[in-house]
Design an enzyme around this catalytic site. Sequence first.
Site, short mmCIF file in Angstrom:
data_model
loop_
_atom_site.label_atom_id
_atom_site.label_comp_id
_atom_site.label_asym_id
_atom_site.label_seq_id
_atom_site.Cartn_x
_atom_site.Cartn_y
_atom_site.Cartn_z
N GLU A 158 48.35 8.63 49.38
CA GLU A 158 47.00 8.58 48.85
C GLU A 158 46.45 9.98 49.44
O GLU A 158 46.44 10.20 50.71
CB GLU A 158 46.39 7.59 49.66
CG GLU A 158 46.69 6.11 49.37
CD GLU A 158 46.22 5.62 47.88
OE1 GLU A 158 45.14 6.38 47.45
OE2 GLU A 158 46.45 4.69 47.13
N ALA B 293 43.85 6.01 36.27
CA ALA B 293 43.26 7.14 35.49
C ALA B 293 42.09 8.00 36.32
O ALA B 293 42.05 9.25 36.35
CB ALA B 293 42.45 6.46 34.40
N HIS C 160 48.44 9.21 44.46
CA HIS C 160 47.23 8.53 44.14
C HIS C 160 45.92 8.94 45.04
O HIS C 160 46.38 9.78 45.85
CB HIS C 160 47.48 6.97 44.63
CG HIS C 160 48.09 6.29 43.76
ND1 HIS C 160 47.66 5.24 42.83
CD2 HIS C 160 49.69 6.35 43.67
CE1 HIS C 160 48.70 4.69 42.15
NE2 HIS C 160 50.17 5.10 42.50
N GLU D 196 41.97 8.57 39.60
CA GLU D 196 42.22 9.31 40.67
C GLU D 196 42.78 10.88 40.30
O GLU D 196 43.98 11.31 40.10
CB GLU D 196 43.49 8.65 41.33
CG GLU D 196 43.05 7.14 41.81
CD GLU D 196 43.90 6.39 42.19
OE1 GLU D 196 45.13 6.91 42.31
OE2 GLU D 196 43.64 4.95 42.11
ZN ZN Z 1 45.77 4.58 42.72
#
Ligand code: ZN
Length: 732
Positions: free
Chosen positions: A369, A168, A296, A170
């Site tokens: 990421e 949530a 993410h 991110e």
């Molecule tokens: Zn994550």
Amino acid sequence: MLFIQTIIVTTAVFLNPNVYDGISIVNVQIENPTQLLLLREGGARSLTCFDQAGETPMLLDEASIKQIKKLGIKFNIIETNIDERIRRFDQLREEARNNRLGGWYSDYKTWGEVNIKLQALEDGAPDIATTFIVGQTHEGRDIHGIRISAPGNTEGRKQVLFNGCQHAREWVAVMVPTYAAEHLVEGWSNDPEVQTYLETTEVIIVPIVNPDGYEFTYAPGGDRYWRKNRRNNSGSCEGVDLNRNWDYDWNGGDSTSTSTCSDIYVGPNVFSEPETQAMRDLINTLPNLVSHVDFHSYSQLILEPWASSNNPPPRVNIVKALSSSMSEAIAGVHGETYVAGTGGDLLYLADGVFPDWTTNGGSLSYTIELRPTGSPGFELPPGEIIPTCEESYAAVKAMLQFVNQPLTFSFPNGVPQFADQGSVVEFPMHIESIFDEPIDTNTTTLHVRFGNNGTFATRHISQNLDDSFTVELPTSFCDLEGEYWFSVATQDGLTVRYPAGEEVLRVSIATTARQWNMDQNPNWTMEGQWGWGAPTGGGGSYGNPDPTSGATGNNVLGYNLNGDYQNNLSETYLTTETVDLSDRTNTQLQFKRYLNVEQPVYDHASVSVRAGNGSWSTVWSNQSTIEDDQWQTVAYDISSVADAQPEVQIRWTMGTTDSAWTYSGWNIDDIEILSSGGAGVVGDINCDGVINVTDILLVVGGWGPCNNHCAQDVIPDGTINVLDLLHVIGNW
Ligand SMILES: [Zn+2]
């Protein structure tokens, strides 16, 4: 530096997570997964997406801070007033909204706003974009998705999935897939590349997998740092970590917890959550899913499978080729580095994660990421939303390009930058079909020429018994840069070139500017335990001991020839004499290395270079633990500092080191400074810099087949013939 403790940190469960009173953000020096487990059981929450060693920001109350102090864990309090920190960030957001420099992407957007955006994309291009509902959450919200593909029957097209926001907090991981959707839709009308991809591929985008959690991070009385969904666990704590709920090594014990209060709670059963069920059911309707990215934040990583083990994933060379292609695409936009590697290499293992599940289903799947690398973590300033979206969209396009090519070339040892003149450089190459288009191995060809004009000679590359190829690359006899590329055909007759388009690979001719083989003591400046002599095989309380001789001969330069480096060492230098490189270009430092050092959270080893009295620039430093158990050759480009400089020095550094765990440190041998002038003349045989009758006579005199590699073979196809003669004459 392993920390073994069986103490349980006192319990401090956050009953009311939206109140940060008495809670601080603390950077904690994490040394192993057990420590994190203990801290989490005490109620601590990590402010990162994945767990890893090193400095980790955590939410801790005062009791937990006291406990980690007692346990001797290193920490640093960075924020005691979290409400104030959130207020400051809100202020940044308000300014960004008022400026509107990034249009819709000026500020983070809520679930409702993203849904409106997706609907607008469909309304603007209904022939190529279709929104749909993936499923519903615990709290009854719809999970929205959009499918984008060229008009017509999409059946049989490749399918690629991009999703964001399993976690949530991110927030930027919502903006990135939304931006990708918008730009693919726009690209259909103005980007020929995108047009090509959408003809063959259906792109499915789900920007917010976890709408309940996401809304909770915005809600008054919510929690900005909420990670999980909002399952009611019928106790004091809500939520399941959706990225631990997938059916691949579910609840396997690596970064997982069965405690409902934990941020990495796996859920009551595998696929217990409506959000993961909905995504699973969607994917089960995608028979041609070839690749997947789960976005993410943060850390700037491209994580290859597996997250849950150190085993290589299926089609490992292809997995790695695609991640490097995405990493290069990202770097090409704003110069940002997103390190590509397996979860197991870069982080602690984690079980039950989404991309492991799609990998197991046959897709090429990654976790990306996003920005930033570290601080300020989830509070990426709104001004960085657009650049993050731009670079990620480059990765999206790189993935679409990759899955639309039939095969991939890869080079496990890289490709050579420098080589001796007149040599044949051997290096391994893999060619693999990405999907089901077999390769015609009779067509594998190296195309090579010396200098930058004239015909490329072609040389067949035969396949080894283990299916790999060994490239035998001839280099110029006369200091000319070599240019080369590869081609191969599929059995369907489609020819693929590497590198793509018109690009070529290059190899320069190395000449040795200076060398030191360590048979004699070079008598350089040596601080601390730096010394010259024979290493004795000592040390190795961690990692490997020192060697017992040089790479060649007995002697080396090393840090403590009789054992390990010390704890609490400051930076300790070995510095060369000054070297005159004033007539040199494309300089490179090469040496033999036998090094053992702990990862750079704790201990450091590095190499730097400077010109005159200028400042030292770091050429290399350890990015992980290094445990050499044999001598290896390493080479670094030092041209930006050393080229054309009359007084160049190289410096090796041991340290700093921390207070525990020692390794055997540096051993160095056979140091060389190489350079290449590229001064040769195309078509010159005897390297005298002119093309004249002597060169013609040499070609005629050597007429016929040439075993391996000959100077007269200036078009290096293995035969001295009329092509070589014409090339000489043509460059007269
Ligand atoms: Zn994550």
